[in-house]
Design a protein around this motif. Structure first.
Motif, PDB file in Angstrom:
ATOM      1  N   ASP A  56     -12.387  -3.063  18.321  1.00 24.98           N
ATOM      2  CA  ASP A  56     -11.612  -4.166  17.018  1.00 24.98           C
ATOM      3  C   ASP A  56     -10.065  -4.143  17.528  1.00 24.98           C
ATOM      4  O   ASP A  56      -9.405  -3.482  17.544  1.00 24.98           O
ATOM      5  CB  ASP A  56     -11.513  -2.966  15.961  1.00 24.98           C
ATOM      6  CG  ASP A  56     -11.015  -3.599  14.658  1.00 24.98           C
ATOM      7  OD1 ASP A  56     -10.348  -4.661  15.245  1.00 24.98           O
ATOM      8  OD2 ASP A  56     -11.247  -3.430  13.431  1.00 24.98           O
ATOM      9  N   ASP A  58      -7.758  -5.888  15.992  1.00 25.83           N
ATOM     10  CA  ASP A  58      -6.705  -5.519  15.047  1.00 25.83           C
ATOM     11  C   ASP A  58      -6.556  -4.119  14.712  1.00 25.83           C
ATOM     12  O   ASP A  58      -5.285  -3.925  14.500  1.00 25.83           O
ATOM     13  CB  ASP A  58      -7.419  -6.234  13.684  1.00 25.83           C
ATOM     14  CG  ASP A  58      -7.645  -7.805  13.756  1.00 25.83           C
ATOM     15  OD1 ASP A  58      -6.859  -8.390  14.499  1.00 25.83           O
ATOM     16  OD2 ASP A  58      -8.459  -8.186  13.157  1.00 25.83           O
ATOM     17  N   LYS A 144       9.521  -8.170   2.428  1.00 28.97           N
ATOM     18  CA  LYS A 144       8.500  -9.374   2.320  1.00 28.97           C
ATOM     19  C   LYS A 144       8.886 -10.399   3.400  1.00 28.97           C
ATOM     20  O   LYS A 144       8.389 -11.562   3.207  1.00 28.97           O
ATOM     21  CB  LYS A 144       8.722  -9.938   0.841  1.00 28.97           C
ATOM     22  CG  LYS A 144       8.205  -9.064  -0.226  1.00 28.97           C
ATOM     23  CD  LYS A 144       8.193  -9.779  -1.604  1.00 28.97           C
ATOM     24  CE  LYS A 144       7.490  -8.922  -2.529  1.00 28.97           C
ATOM     25  NZ  LYS A 144       7.984  -8.007  -3.514  1.00 28.97           N
ATOM     26  N   TYR A 226       0.913   1.455   1.005  1.00 32.14           N
ATOM     27  CA  TYR A 226       0.033   1.155   0.023  1.00 32.14           C
ATOM     28  C   TYR A 226       0.666   0.481  -1.302  1.00 32.14           C
ATOM     29  O   TYR A 226       0.096  -0.471  -1.818  1.00 32.14           O
ATOM     30  CB  TYR A 226      -0.778   2.337  -0.452  1.00 32.14           C
ATOM     31  CG  TYR A 226      -1.908   2.165  -1.622  1.00 32.14           C
ATOM     32  CD1 TYR A 226      -3.033   1.526  -1.406  1.00 32.14           C
ATOM     33  CD2 TYR A 226      -1.305   2.641  -2.921  1.00 32.14           C
ATOM     34  CE1 TYR A 226      -3.744   1.317  -2.577  1.00 32.14           C
ATOM     35  CE2 TYR A 226      -2.140   2.574  -4.041  1.00 32.14           C
ATOM     36  CZ  TYR A 226      -3.451   1.908  -4.037  1.00 32.14           C
ATOM     37  OH  TYR A 226      -4.237   1.783  -4.969  1.00 32.14           O
ATOM     38  N   ALA A 230       0.832  -3.428   1.480  1.00 22.85           N
ATOM     39  CA  ALA A 230      -0.542  -3.500   1.666  1.00 22.85           C
ATOM     40  C   ALA A 230      -0.955  -4.197   3.051  1.00 22.85           C
ATOM     41  O   ALA A 230      -1.589  -5.114   3.315  1.00 22.85           O
ATOM     42  CB  ALA A 230      -1.304  -4.229   0.718  1.00 22.85           C
ATOM     43  N   PRO A 233       3.813  -8.190   5.453  1.00 24.27           N
ATOM     44  CA  PRO A 233       3.621  -9.411   5.643  1.00 24.27           C
ATOM     45  C   PRO A 233       2.936  -9.935   6.935  1.00 24.27           C
ATOM     46  O   PRO A 233       3.614  -9.517   7.919  1.00 24.27           O
ATOM     47  CB  PRO A 233       4.816 -10.325   5.267  1.00 24.27           C
ATOM     48  CG  PRO A 233       6.001  -9.336   4.944  1.00 24.27           C
ATOM     49  CD  PRO A 233       5.333  -8.057   5.243  1.00 24.27           C
ATOM     50  N   ASN A 234       1.503 -10.461   6.941  1.00 26.23           N
ATOM     51  CA  ASN A 234       1.058 -10.826   8.168  1.00 26.23           C
ATOM     52  C   ASN A 234       0.898  -9.521   9.000  1.00 26.23           C
ATOM     53  O   ASN A 234       0.975 -10.093  10.300  1.00 26.23           O
ATOM     54  CB  ASN A 234       1.807 -11.995   8.500  1.00 26.23           C
ATOM     55  CG  ASN A 234       0.761 -13.018   9.662  1.00 26.23           C
ATOM     56  OD1 ASN A 234      -0.316 -12.753   9.330  1.00 26.23           O
ATOM     57  ND2 ASN A 234       1.273 -13.616  10.541  1.00 26.23           N
ATOM     58  N   GLY A 235       0.381  -8.579   8.399  1.00 27.07           N
ATOM     59  CA  GLY A 235       0.155  -7.427   9.521  1.00 27.07           C
ATOM     60  C   GLY A 235       1.249  -6.617   9.932  1.00 27.07           C
ATOM     61  O   GLY A 235       1.165  -5.624  10.726  1.00 27.07           O
ATOM     62  N   ASP A 238       1.056  -3.196   9.362  1.00 27.46           N
ATOM     63  CA  ASP A 238      -0.678  -2.690   9.409  1.00 27.46           C
ATOM     64  C   ASP A 238      -0.721  -1.381   9.917  1.00 27.46           C
ATOM     65  O   ASP A 238      -1.280  -1.208  10.922  1.00 27.46           O
ATOM     66  CB  ASP A 238      -1.293  -3.903   9.872  1.00 27.46           C
ATOM     67  CG  ASP A 238      -2.603  -3.783   9.314  1.00 27.46           C
ATOM     68  OD1 ASP A 238      -3.113  -2.901   8.693  1.00 27.46           O
ATOM     69  OD2 ASP A 238      -3.440  -4.699   9.952  1.00 27.46           O
ATOM     70  N   ARG A 243      -5.588   1.269   7.313  1.00 26.84           N
ATOM     71  CA  ARG A 243      -6.665   0.732   7.578  1.00 26.84           C
ATOM     72  C   ARG A 243      -7.752   1.848   7.433  1.00 26.84           C
ATOM     73  O   ARG A 243      -8.984   1.359   7.078  1.00 26.84           O
ATOM     74  CB  ARG A 243      -6.769   0.454   9.306  1.00 26.84           C
ATOM     75  CG  ARG A 243      -6.154  -0.986   9.402  1.00 26.84           C
ATOM     76  CD  ARG A 243      -6.474  -1.322  10.915  1.00 26.84           C
ATOM     77  NE  ARG A 243      -6.157  -2.863  10.615  1.00 26.84           N
ATOM     78  CZ  ARG A 243      -6.938  -4.042  10.681  1.00 26.84           C
ATOM     79  NH1 ARG A 243      -8.143  -3.489  10.578  1.00 26.84           N
ATOM     80  NH2 ARG A 243      -6.614  -4.987  10.667  1.00 26.84           N
ATOM     81  N   GLN A 246      -8.443   1.395   3.691  1.00 28.51           N
ATOM     82  CA  GLN A 246      -9.053   0.276   3.501  1.00 28.51           C
ATOM     83  C   GLN A 246     -10.653   0.479   3.748  1.00 28.51           C
ATOM     84  O   GLN A 246     -11.406  -0.025   3.092  1.00 28.51           O
ATOM     85  CB  GLN A 246      -8.768  -0.795   4.191  1.00 28.51           C
ATOM     86  CG  GLN A 246      -7.552  -1.602   3.543  1.00 28.51           C
ATOM     87  CD  GLN A 246      -7.285  -2.675   4.346  1.00 28.51           C
ATOM     88  OE1 GLN A 246      -7.129  -2.759   5.573  1.00 28.51           O
ATOM     89  NE2 GLN A 246      -6.919  -4.181   3.654  1.00 28.51           N
TER      90      GLN A 246
END
Lengths: 283, 422
Positions: A56, A58, A144, A226, A230, A233-235, A238, A243, A246
């Motif tokens: 994976d 990502d 943001k 969280y 989340a 923005p755009n990962g 992340d 993950r 999620q």
């Protein structure tokens, strides 16, 4: 055979450790080889969960983001906590107040810290942006904005962490014998030379501890992601822990989530071992 | 039994031992306790109905827990996933009926409502059903209108949208009017989407363009979520926040979006009928409600579906749970529920029973939309994953991510997650 009485004293702590740490880790590792059917039955999946996460891209990117975050946040927190510890180390007027104020962010929960900073840095409603706008810098996206979100997370964790790590630095500073500084002064050492050749070498252990402990905390950084971004923005934020959350709670794949957790555990251990090796002292 | 299950069972046994000793300490009591996980509506909207049930059922001790929407779905995943008898009942999002039913988290209610099925609005009953069986009790449905701040239109000298169904505005008209009114630098916006990152509100844009949302079997997203029409509609959405600057990016909290409109900082807001109460009571500007926009050359599509009540099939208090369900499916209880929170009724009789309240142009439009243009979210077992992945994609797109690349990624992730339902 006579049992060493020390083991009796260790037994309660060992039991607590077994029930609350070792058992859950064991469950997680075993669970990482299983999957769940739609109706909730466990099925043995072998290495499938691990194969799926290693393929994976990502997720690999998430590991990269988490490591980058640690590479910036951990040294920054160490430098800042050592600096503030040096500032409030010597007795002086209002020093107790300064120490308390520096420690204050630690008393807030991480979720509350996230909510506060999210509001403070909001592009539309946040007072920080109102000030930036008023002085002509212009409004910033902060959490943001894809380019600023990770930096804003570093700021958030540093704001909360520095006061905490300062305590360990202070404890280390107090353990350095005053006579060493006096001897250095007699030899004509400057402030910088005393710091470089007396303070820093003798602070190696507290710094190593803070480095490993802050790594363990920041590798598992989750709540602000969280609450605020989340993963966006755009990962940009992340993180691996997000993950893992999620996979377990949004995508209903506990086995995969446990496989990621197990890999994360190994990564954190490996990073900690490398850090301890780098910080080892000759004695 | 597999090793993993044994380990989990050992952990559960410890927890169970704690629960038993706690129960012994409290002592037995005559009342049956029903544990209910409820959507986090305001307490004043929830308590009157719960108290009413309590009065009529003194042998039941109702222990209800309100959980905010954002946390409710993951809380339910954890609690239902543990496959224990609790909660006995829970608020189920209509879009997840198929998902919960497929995974054995909903009791088949058909035997209990077999003679009552024609009391329900057919769309609401359809959303509560899976494989031809009724799995949840419809408790509310929803409809979106476009609310218009007339004062801001007049001030900018822009022609107002029509309140007639035949004069329904296109999204292109909405965008032009929004551009003429918006002044982002003064915190004045052209158009707001009340749930700006949620597929519930956004999928009708794609459907209006004629996009299919997922493969017929509900197991593949590639070619659908990143199909041409889906991408086109999403690009329009992205431009509202980016190129056109008529909508504030990054505002995901429904309450905050509502606040922007209700305080007069936006000319239009596409939002739920639940806004009507506040507008009627306290708006300090002139407003109208008009039909939901559609794309020129496309078809009008409106979002619908809302909350249902489900019974955990593992409940140890089946009779009491069914009594609770039957109580909340009563005409008079749902009529009172409407007064507490004005969701469009799901019981046919209540459109007449509440005719004094459901009057006026906004409700005329809502009723028309429910009967003619409303399309529920796709009833696929993997909607939970589909929705979550798409929500994060919409967030990123709203904040500047490339539409096609981000939808490609979302489709890839969806395919991976939907595969487990094959």
């Amino acid at each position: 055979m006579r049992i060493n009485p020390a083991y009796y004293f260790l037994a309660p702590a060992f039991m607590g450790l077994s029930v609350f740490k070792i058992f859950p880790i064991g469950v997680a590792i075993v669970g990482s080889f299983y999957g769940t059917t739609l109706i909730g039955e466990s099925v043995f999946r072998g290495l499938d969960n691990y194969l799926s996460i290693f393929g994976d891209l990502d997720l690999l990117r998430s590991f990269g983001i988490t490591l980058l975050f640690n590479l910036i946040a951990n040294p920054l927190q160490i430098v800042l906590s050592l600096m503030v510890a040096l500032l409030v180390f010597r007795p002086g007027p209002l020093i107790g107040l300064f120490r308390s104020v520096l420690f204050l962010p630690v008393t807030l929960s991480l979720v509350l810290t996230a909510l506060i900073w999210n509001l403070l840095l909001d592009p539309y409603l946040g007072p920080v942006n109102a000030v930036l706008d008023a002085v002509g810098i212009g409004r910033q996206g902060f959490f943001k904005d894809e380019a600023q979100a990770l930096g804003s997370m570093v700021w958030l964790t540093t704001w909360r962490g520095v006061g905490y790590w300062m305590l360990f630095m202070l404890a280390g500073l107090y353990a350095i014998p005053e006579s060493l500084y006096e001897a250095a002064k007699i030899d004509g050492a400057s402030w910088w030379q005393r710091f470089r050749h007396v303070t820093l070498p003798l602070m190696r252990r507290p710094i190593a501890f803070v480095l490993v402990a802050s790594t363990a905390i920041n590798m598992l950084f989750f709540a602000p992601v969280y609450v605020i971004t989340a993963g966006g923005p755009n990962g940009a934020t992340d993180f691996v822990m997000f993950r893992i959350y999620q996979a377990a709670f949004n995508y209903i794949d506990v086995g995969r989530s446990l496989a990621m957790s197990t890999v994360m555990l190994v990564v954190v251990l490996a990073v900690a071992i490398v850090e301890l090796w780098l910080m080892r002292s000759e004695d | 039994m597999h090793l993993f299950q044994k380990l989990l069972k050992a952990g559960s046994s410890l927890a169970l031992a704690g629960s038993i000793s706690a129960a012994l300490a409290v002592g037995a009591h005559a009342q049956t306790e029903l544990n209910v996980v409820w959507m986090g509506w305001a307490e004043e909207s929830v308590k009157p109905l719960m108290d009413w049930f309590g009065k009529e059922n003194p042998d039941i001790n109702l222990n209800y827990q309100r959980i905010p929407y954002n946390e409710l779905l993951s809380t339910l995943e954890v609690r239902l996933g543990s496959r224990t008898p609790e909660p006995d009942l829970y608020s189920a999002d209509a879009s997840l009926t198929a998902s919960y039913a497929a995974r054995g988290h909903l009791l088949d209610l058909t035997p209990y409502f077999a003679d009552d099925l024609d009391r329900f609005d057919s769309a609401a009953l359809g959303a509560a059903s899976y494989n031809g069986k009724m799995y949840a009790g419809p408790f509310a449905t929803s409809m979106q209108l476009m609310f218009v701040n007339v004062d801001l239109f007049k001030k900018a000298g822009v022609e107002l949208p029509s309140t007639d169904i035949d004069g329904r505005w296109t999204w292109e008209q909405v965008r032009e009017a929004a551009k003429a009114i918006a002044k982002p630098e003064d915190n004045l916006w052209g158009v707001l989407l009340e749930q700006s990152d949620r597929p519930y509100q956004l999928l009708p844009l794609m459907q209006s363009k004629g996009a299919q949302l997922v493969s017929d079997d509900g197991l593949e997203a590639t070619g659908y979520v990143n199909g041409e029409k889906f991408v086109e509609a999403t690009q329009f959405y992205a431009d509202l926040f980016g190129a056109d600057k008529v909508s504030p990016p990054g505002l995901f909290e429904l309450n905050l979006v509502q606040e922007v409109f209700h305080t007069g900082h936006a000319a239009m807001m596409v939002g739920g009928t639940w806004n009507l109460g506040r507008l009627e009571k306290s708006a300090d500007f002139e407003w109208i409600a008009v039909p939901h926009p559609y794309f020129a050359g496309g078809v009008p599509v409106t979002p619908t579906g809302s909350w249902q009540i489900g019974i955990n099939p593992r409940t140890e208090h089946l009779d009491e749970s069914v009594r609770f369900m039957k109580f909340f499916m009563r005409d008079d209880v749902q009529a009172e529920w409407y007064k507490l929170r004005p969701y469009p009724p799901v019981l046919k009789a209540n459109w007449d029973n509440l005719s004094d309240l459901l009057k006026g142009k906004p409700w005329e439009i809502a009723k028309y939309e429910l009967q003619n243009t409303a399309v529920p979210r796709p009833p696929i077992p993997g909607f939970r994953e589909y929705e979550e992945i798409l929500k994060l994609a919409f967030r990123d797109i709203q904040q500047g991510a490339d539409v096609r690349e981000r939808l490609d990624k979302a489709a890839r992730e969806m395919d991976r997650e939907l595969a487990k339902y094959k």
